[in-house]
Design a protein around this motif. Sequence first.
Motif, short mmCIF file in Angstrom:
data_model
loop_
_atom_site.label_atom_id
_atom_site.label_comp_id
_atom_site.label_asym_id
_atom_site.label_seq_id
_atom_site.Cartn_x
_atom_site.Cartn_y
_atom_site.Cartn_z
N MET A 1 0.85 -1.17 0.00
CA MET A 1 0.00 0.00 0.00
C MET A 1 0.89 1.23 0.00
N LYS A 2 0.44 2.28 -0.67
CA LYS A 2 1.16 3.54 -0.71
C LYS A 2 0.41 4.56 0.15
N ILE A 3 1.08 5.07 1.17
CA ILE A 3 0.46 5.93 2.18
C ILE A 3 1.14 7.30 2.21
N MET A 4 0.34 8.38 2.25
CA MET A 4 0.87 9.72 2.44
C MET A 4 0.58 10.14 3.87
N VAL A 5 1.61 10.56 4.59
CA VAL A 5 1.46 11.03 5.96
C VAL A 5 1.66 12.54 5.96
N ILE A 6 0.56 13.27 6.16
CA ILE A 6 0.62 14.73 6.24
C ILE A 6 1.00 15.09 7.67
N GLY A 7 2.06 15.86 7.80
CA GLY A 7 2.58 16.15 9.13
C GLY A 7 3.49 15.01 9.59
N GLY A 8 4.13 14.38 8.65
CA GLY A 8 4.92 13.19 8.94
C GLY A 8 6.22 13.43 9.67
N ASN A 9 6.51 14.66 10.01
CA ASN A 9 7.75 14.96 10.71
C ASN A 9 7.52 15.31 12.18
N GLY A 10 6.28 15.28 12.61
CA GLY A 10 5.97 15.62 14.00
C GLY A 10 5.97 14.40 14.89
N LEU A 11 5.50 14.57 16.09
CA LEU A 11 5.50 13.49 17.08
C LEU A 11 4.72 12.28 16.59
N LEU A 12 3.46 12.47 16.23
CA LEU A 12 2.65 11.35 15.76
C LEU A 12 3.09 10.87 14.38
N GLY A 13 3.37 11.81 13.49
CA GLY A 13 3.73 11.46 12.13
C GLY A 13 5.00 10.64 12.04
N THR A 14 6.00 10.98 12.84
CA THR A 14 7.26 10.23 12.83
C THR A 14 7.02 8.77 13.18
N HIS A 15 6.22 8.54 14.19
CA HIS A 15 5.93 7.15 14.58
C HIS A 15 5.07 6.45 13.54
N THR A 16 4.14 7.19 12.93
CA THR A 16 3.29 6.61 11.89
C THR A 16 4.12 6.19 10.68
N VAL A 17 5.03 7.06 10.26
CA VAL A 17 5.91 6.75 9.13
C VAL A 17 6.74 5.51 9.43
N ARG A 18 7.34 5.46 10.59
CA ARG A 18 8.18 4.33 10.98
C ARG A 18 7.38 3.02 10.99
N GLU A 19 6.20 3.06 11.59
CA GLU A 19 5.36 1.87 11.68
C GLU A 19 4.92 1.39 10.30
N ALA A 20 4.52 2.33 9.45
CA ALA A 20 4.08 1.95 8.10
C ALA A 20 5.22 1.33 7.31
N MET A 21 6.41 1.89 7.44
CA MET A 21 7.56 1.33 6.73
C MET A 21 7.92 -0.05 7.26
N GLU A 22 7.84 -0.24 8.57
CA GLU A 22 8.13 -1.55 9.16
C GLU A 22 7.13 -2.60 8.66
N ARG A 23 5.92 -2.16 8.33
CA ARG A 23 4.90 -3.08 7.81
C ARG A 23 5.01 -3.27 6.31
N GLY A 24 6.01 -2.67 5.69
CA GLY A 24 6.28 -2.89 4.28
C GLY A 24 5.57 -1.96 3.31
N HIS A 25 5.00 -0.87 3.82
CA HIS A 25 4.30 0.07 2.95
C HIS A 25 5.28 1.08 2.34
N GLN A 26 4.91 1.61 1.18
CA GLN A 26 5.61 2.76 0.62
C GLN A 26 5.00 3.99 1.28
N VAL A 27 5.83 4.91 1.71
CA VAL A 27 5.33 6.05 2.48
C VAL A 27 5.79 7.36 1.85
N GLY A 28 4.82 8.25 1.66
CA GLY A 28 5.11 9.62 1.30
C GLY A 28 4.95 10.46 2.56
N LEU A 29 5.87 11.34 2.79
CA LEU A 29 5.87 12.15 3.99
C LEU A 29 5.77 13.61 3.55
N MET A 30 4.76 14.33 4.02
CA MET A 30 4.62 15.75 3.72
C MET A 30 4.87 16.55 4.98
#
Length: 103
Positions: A1-30
């Motif tokens: 799955m390809k996921i865009m995380v808006i606010g991906g550099n903040g407290l919640l976003g950083t953890h969301t990006v990391r978790e999505a990548m660990e689960r094998g997703h492609q991640v876009g970070l805005m």
Amino acid sequence: MKIMVIGGNGLLGTHTVREAMERGHQVGLMSRTRPVTDPAGDEALSWVRADVHALSRPELALILAGHDAVVYSLGMDDRFPHPRPAYPVFHHDHVTVCPSVRE
């Protein structure tokens, strides 16, 4: 799955990006600032420098195109005081922009 995380550099976003990548997703970070997780050399992570509040709907649609899911993890930076009453500021950051994201 390809996921865009808006606010991906903040407290919640950083953890969301990391978790999505660990689960094998492609991640876009805005984010407005360079991500904590360096996307250089990692094909599963891409970064878009943008302020979601400053984008037009067509610009936002272009950034979100091709993503299967969007995670809105943008939040107020609580390191700085906000003008009172706080409600309009929080409403703008958390509610006003959301219709643009869902279209």
